[in-house]
Design a protein around this motif. Structure first.
Motif, PDB file in Angstrom:
ATOM      1  N   GLY A 218      63.848  97.616  51.438  1.00 55.22           N
ATOM      2  CA  GLY A 218      64.696  98.815  50.328  1.00 55.22           C
ATOM      3  C   GLY A 218      63.356  98.531  49.101  1.00 55.22           C
ATOM      4  O   GLY A 218      63.531  98.790  47.981  1.00 55.22           O
ATOM      5  N   CYS A 219      62.163  98.219  49.478  1.00 49.10           N
ATOM      6  CA  CYS A 219      61.187  99.172  48.061  1.00 49.10           C
ATOM      7  C   CYS A 219      61.014  99.489  47.062  1.00 49.10           C
ATOM      8  O   CYS A 219      61.076  98.952  45.985  1.00 49.10           O
ATOM      9  CB  CYS A 219      59.473  98.171  48.517  1.00 49.10           C
ATOM     10  SG  CYS A 219      59.075  99.973  49.940  1.00 49.10           S
ATOM     11  N   GLY A 220      61.473 100.140  47.686  1.00 48.68           N
ATOM     12  CA  GLY A 220      62.037 101.826  46.471  1.00 48.68           C
ATOM     13  C   GLY A 220      60.469 101.923  46.046  1.00 48.68           C
ATOM     14  O   GLY A 220      58.955 101.589  46.396  1.00 48.68           O
ATOM     15  N   THR A 221      60.495 102.367  44.783  1.00 47.12           N
ATOM     16  CA  THR A 221      59.257 102.010  43.986  1.00 47.12           C
ATOM     17  C   THR A 221      58.582 100.605  43.092  1.00 47.12           C
ATOM     18  O   THR A 221      57.961 101.239  42.368  1.00 47.12           O
ATOM     19  CB  THR A 221      59.614 102.659  41.935  1.00 47.12           C
ATOM     20  OG1 THR A 221      60.385 102.379  41.781  1.00 47.12           O
ATOM     21  CG2 THR A 221      60.531 104.217  42.179  1.00 47.12           C
ATOM     22  N   GLY A 222      58.881  99.468  43.758  1.00 41.43           N
ATOM     23  CA  GLY A 222      58.449  98.348  43.663  1.00 41.43           C
ATOM     24  C   GLY A 222      58.461  98.119  42.092  1.00 41.43           C
ATOM     25  O   GLY A 222      57.766  97.173  42.175  1.00 41.43           O
ATOM     26  N   LEU A 223      60.207  97.967  41.470  1.00 42.24           N
ATOM     27  CA  LEU A 223      60.441  96.584  40.788  1.00 42.24           C
ATOM     28  C   LEU A 223      59.576  95.594  40.946  1.00 42.24           C
ATOM     29  O   LEU A 223      59.657  95.020  39.673  1.00 42.24           O
ATOM     30  CB  LEU A 223      61.358  97.408  39.642  1.00 42.24           C
ATOM     31  CG  LEU A 223      61.541  98.775  39.755  1.00 42.24           C
ATOM     32  CD1 LEU A 223      62.652  98.867  39.384  1.00 42.24           C
ATOM     33  CD2 LEU A 223      61.020  99.238  38.410  1.00 42.24           C
ATOM     34  N   GLU A 224      60.091  95.086  42.065  1.00 43.86           N
ATOM     35  CA  GLU A 224      60.055  93.455  41.738  1.00 43.86           C
ATOM     36  C   GLU A 224      58.835  93.732  41.895  1.00 43.86           C
ATOM     37  O   GLU A 224      58.520  92.346  41.760  1.00 43.86           O
ATOM     38  CB  GLU A 224      61.254  93.084  42.736  1.00 43.86           C
ATOM     39  CG  GLU A 224      60.639  94.220  45.179  1.00 43.86           C
ATOM     40  CD  GLU A 224      61.718  94.726  44.398  1.00 43.86           C
ATOM     41  OE1 GLU A 224      62.054  95.930  43.488  1.00 43.86           O
ATOM     42  OE2 GLU A 224      61.893  95.993  45.793  1.00 43.86           O
ATOM     43  N   LEU A 225      57.880  93.910  42.842  1.00 49.77           N
ATOM     44  CA  LEU A 225      56.567  93.945  43.165  1.00 49.77           C
ATOM     45  C   LEU A 225      56.219  93.159  41.596  1.00 49.77           C
ATOM     46  O   LEU A 225      54.956  92.750  41.776  1.00 49.77           O
ATOM     47  CB  LEU A 225      56.530  95.208  43.757  1.00 49.77           C
ATOM     48  CG  LEU A 225      55.930  95.142  44.956  1.00 49.77           C
ATOM     49  CD1 LEU A 225      55.278  95.899  45.657  1.00 49.77           C
ATOM     50  CD2 LEU A 225      56.113  93.962  45.638  1.00 49.77           C
ATOM     51  N   LYS A 226      56.652  94.048  40.166  1.00 50.47           N
ATOM     52  CA  LYS A 226      55.747  93.325  39.035  1.00 50.47           C
ATOM     53  C   LYS A 226      56.084  91.822  39.317  1.00 50.47           C
ATOM     54  O   LYS A 226      54.822  91.731  38.996  1.00 50.47           O
ATOM     55  CB  LYS A 226      56.104  95.038  38.440  1.00 50.47           C
ATOM     56  CG  LYS A 226      55.229  94.793  36.933  1.00 50.47           C
ATOM     57  CD  LYS A 226      55.877  94.846  35.730  1.00 50.47           C
ATOM     58  CE  LYS A 226      55.816  94.923  34.301  1.00 50.47           C
ATOM     59  NZ  LYS A 226      56.407  94.669  32.965  1.00 50.47           N
TER      60      LYS A 226
END
Ligand SMILES: C[S@@+](CC[C@H](N)C(=O)[O-])C[C@H]1O[C@@H](n2cnc3c(N)ncnc32)[C@H](O)[C@@H]1O
Length: 228
Positions: A58-66
Motif C-alpha cells: 500500500g505504498c501509495g504516493t510513497g510518503l514513507e520512502l522519503k
C-alpha cells in the motif's frame, strides 16, 4: 485516510484514484506529528549502502520512502498498490532517485510474493481496511516473504478495544445488510494494539513492539525469527 469514514463506502482503488492529487497535502495536514511519524517508520531500518530489498504494501504516493531512502539509498523497493494514480505520483516523485523501484498495481492480498526475498516489509496507513482473518492471512504472507531475521514495520491507526468492537460491529452490519458491493471498499476498521500484537504473533512474528504512538497513529515493529 479517514476523512470520509464508513458512510458511503467506495471501491478502494477508485477512492484513492479520486484523491491522489491532494493526497500528500491532506496527510501532512492531518497525520499527528507527521514528520516524527514517518521518521519512526524508517527508524528500525539499519543504514546501508547495499541493495537490500524492501517490500512496501500500500505504498501509495510513497510518503514513507522519503525517510527510508535516507537509510538505504541503494535499496530495491517493491511497492504494491491498487491505485494507478497513487503509483504514478510515486514514480514521478522518484524518477531520479538512487533507489531501484519496482511498482506493482495489484492487491497485496492476492499478489504472489517471492519467498524469503525481503530484508524489510513496511506498510503505512493501509492495512486498517482488513477484517482480522484477512489481516492474519496478509501477515502470514508477509512473514513468508521476509528473510529470516527480517523486520515488518507497520505504521497505522490504532484504537481502543471498545472502538475496535464498535467499528467491527458496524462493518459486519454493513456486510449483512448488503451495503457493501465488494469487500475491497474503503472502510476504516483499525484495531487495538492488543489485537495487532495477537495477529502478528499468530502469524509467527516475535519481538513485537510499539516503536512510537502519536494519538491514534502507531508504528509497530515485528521480527521474523532467524530460526522458526
Ligand atoms: C492512506 S494510503 C497510504 C499510502 C502511503 N503508504 C502513505 O503512508 O502515505 C493507503 C494506500 O493503500 C492502498 N491499498 C489499500 N488496500 C490495498 C490492497 N488490498 N492492495 C494494495 N493496495 C491497497 C490504497 O490504494 C492507498 O494508496
Amino acid at each position: 485516510m479517514s476523512e470520509n469514514q464508513n458512510h458511503h463506502p467506495e471501491e478502494m482503488a477508485a477512492f484513492f484514484d479520486a484523491r491522489a492529487d491532494g493526497y500528500d497535502r491532506h496527510m501532512k495536514n492531518t497525520v499527528a506529528e507527521y514528520n516524527l511519524f514517518y521518521e519512526a517508520v524508517a527508524k528500525p531500518i539499519l543504514p546501508t549502502e547495499e541493495r537490500i530489498r524492501i517490500l512496501d504494501l500500500g505504498c501509495g504516493t510513497g510518503l514513507e520512502l522519503k525517510e527510508i531512502i535516507k537509510k538505504t539509498p541503494q535499496a530495491r523497493v517493491t511497492g504494491i498498490d491498487m491505485s494507478r494514480k497513487m503509483l504514478d505520483l510515486l514514480a514521478e516523485k522518484h524518477k531520479n532517485s538512487t533507489i531501484f523501484l519496482e511498482l506493482i498495481q495489484d492487491s497485496y492480498e492476492t499478489v504472489v510474493l517471492s519467498s524469503e526475498a525481503y530484508d524489510y516489509a513496511v506498510s503505512v496507513m493501509s492495512v486498517h481496511h482488513l477484517l482480522p482473518d484477512r489481516k492474519l492471512a496478509l501477515y502470514k504472507k508477509v512473514w513468508s516473504a521476509l528473510k529470516p531475521g527480517g523486520l515488518y514495520i507497520e505504521g497505522d491507526y490504532v484504537v481502543t478495544p471498545a472502538t475496535e468492537r464498535a467499528l467491527m460491529a458496524e462493518y459486519l452490519e454493513m456486510l449483512d445488510s448488503g451495503q457493501l458491493t465488494n469487500t475491497l471498499c474503503h472502510i476504516d476498521i483499525p484495531f487495538s494494539v492488543t489485537t495487532q500484537f495477537a495477529l502478528l504473533q499468530e502469524a509467527g512474528f516475535c519481538d513485537i513492539d510499539v516503536q512510537v504512538r502519536f494519538k491514534n497513529n502507531a508504528v509497530l515493529v515485528a521480527l521474523k525469527p532467524l530460526k522458526p
